[in-house]
Scaffold this active site. Structure first.
Site, short mmCIF file in Angstrom:
data_model
loop_
_atom_site.label_atom_id
_atom_site.label_comp_id
_atom_site.label_asym_id
_atom_site.label_seq_id
_atom_site.Cartn_x
_atom_site.Cartn_y
_atom_site.Cartn_z
N GLY A 14 0.82 -1.27 -0.05
CA GLY A 14 0.04 0.23 0.21
C GLY A 14 0.65 1.23 0.07
O GLY A 14 0.63 2.19 0.87
N SER A 15 1.84 1.47 -0.86
CA SER A 15 2.77 2.43 -0.83
C SER A 15 2.84 3.27 -2.01
O SER A 15 3.96 4.06 -2.27
CB SER A 15 4.22 1.71 -0.80
OG SER A 15 4.69 0.77 -1.79
N GLY A 18 0.72 8.73 0.60
CA GLY A 18 0.81 8.60 1.95
C GLY A 18 1.90 8.26 2.65
O GLY A 18 2.91 8.34 2.14
N ILE A 19 1.50 7.62 3.75
CA ILE A 19 2.54 7.03 4.65
C ILE A 19 3.45 5.88 4.11
O ILE A 19 4.73 5.81 4.27
CB ILE A 19 1.93 6.41 6.00
CG1 ILE A 19 1.25 7.59 6.95
CG2 ILE A 19 3.13 5.58 6.94
CD1 ILE A 19 0.61 7.12 8.13
N SER A 141 -2.11 1.69 14.50
CA SER A 141 -2.85 2.97 14.62
C SER A 141 -2.89 3.41 16.01
O SER A 141 -3.11 2.18 17.01
CB SER A 141 -4.23 3.17 14.01
OG SER A 141 -4.75 4.51 14.33
N TYR A 154 -12.63 -0.76 12.32
CA TYR A 154 -11.23 -0.33 12.04
C TYR A 154 -10.31 -0.47 13.19
O TYR A 154 -9.36 -1.15 13.30
CB TYR A 154 -11.12 1.11 11.58
CG TYR A 154 -9.74 1.78 11.36
CD1 TYR A 154 -9.01 1.34 10.03
CD2 TYR A 154 -9.14 2.42 12.16
CE1 TYR A 154 -7.76 1.94 10.01
CE2 TYR A 154 -8.00 3.28 12.35
CZ TYR A 154 -7.32 2.66 11.17
OH TYR A 154 -5.95 3.28 10.97
#
Length: 263
Positions: A14-15, A18-19, A141, A154
């Site tokens: 997922g790159s 964002g982060i 998170s 989540y």
């Protein structure tokens, strides 16, 4: 401290923004060969180009595929069988009342946020153990500890990541492989910008102002009083992936600006 990762191969899920993109860029800047992942080829290609622009002579590759499925994870491992550093950053989020959250949504969050990391860790950890060195990082998170009432689905998925990372750290004890979690708090990422776009337009205020007001209202325990940048989160991840972090394993490392009110 100079972090040197030349010769290491990193997979960051997922790159493409964002982060995740900040982590991939940070690892590339330290010399690692980085595999960037996203669902669409165009977004992957754009991320690869962005890293090469930010880091001259970066060694970066791309893999387009949906890692929220078993088939997608298997395809990644087939295309990229070697991995020294695995950063499980892939994740989805969004507010929804508990009573309106159906089974399909719970299953989707579990598959994307939890099982993607489980499948990839299961595939790559044996190779790390055989090599006597490896790093696995789950991007969780502060919501794993500070469960949001409007995103219970989540928060649950992020708490699950902490459990998996802690257990895997114990499982890999004595192998030279470390497993940790990094817990960002409110972060000024592309996803947050999209989530607050309507509020920015409605108020005619800057994104920074809207995010700061959100933190004051929704995360009043924040000591920092502002959102972190994606680079600030990435800095922690890059350190945890370094050779210098060899004594850090089984940890839940917070980059939350002090949101979680505990010692």
């Amino acid at each position: 401290m100079k972090i040197e990762l030349t010769g290491k191969r990193a997979v960051v899920t997922g790159s493409t923004q964002g982060i995740g993109l900040a982590i991939a860029t940070g690892l590339a800047a330290c010399g690692a060969t980085v595999v960037v992942n996203g669902r669409g080829q165009a977004h992957v290609d754009a991320a690869v180009d962005a890293i090469r622009q930010a880091v001259p002579n970066a060694s970066v590759e791309g893999f387009a595929g949906d890692l929220g499925t078993a088939e997608g994870c298997a395809a990644l491992v087939a295309a990229q069988p070697a991995c020294d550093i695995l950063v499980n950053n892939l994740g989805i989020y969004g507010p929804e009342d508990f009573f309106a959250t159906d089974d399909a949504t719970w299953t989707r969050y579990f598959e994307v946020n939890v099982m993607s990391g489980v499948r990839l860790a299961r595939a790559y950890l044996p190779g790390m153990e055989a090599a006597g060195w490896g790093r696995v990082v789950f991007i969780a998170s502060e919501s794993a500890l500070n469960i949001p009432a409007d995103m219970i689905h989540y928060g649950f998925s992020k708490t699950a990541q902490l459990s998996i990372a802690r257990g895997l750290a114990k499982r890999m004890a004595g192998t030279g492989v470390t497993v940790n979690s990094v817990l960002p708090g409110p972060t000024l990422s592309d996803g947050v910008a999209e989530l607050l776009a309507d509020e920015v337009a409605r108020r005619g205020a800057s994104l920074d102002e809207v995010v700061t007001d959100f933190i004051k209202a929704a995360r009043p325990s924040s000591i920092l009083g502002r959102a972190a940048s994606v680079e600030e989160v990435a800095n922690m991840v890059v350190y945890v992936c370094s050779t210098q972090a060899s004594a850090t394993t089984g940890a839940a490392l917070r980059v939350d600006g002090g949101v979680v009110d505990s010692l």
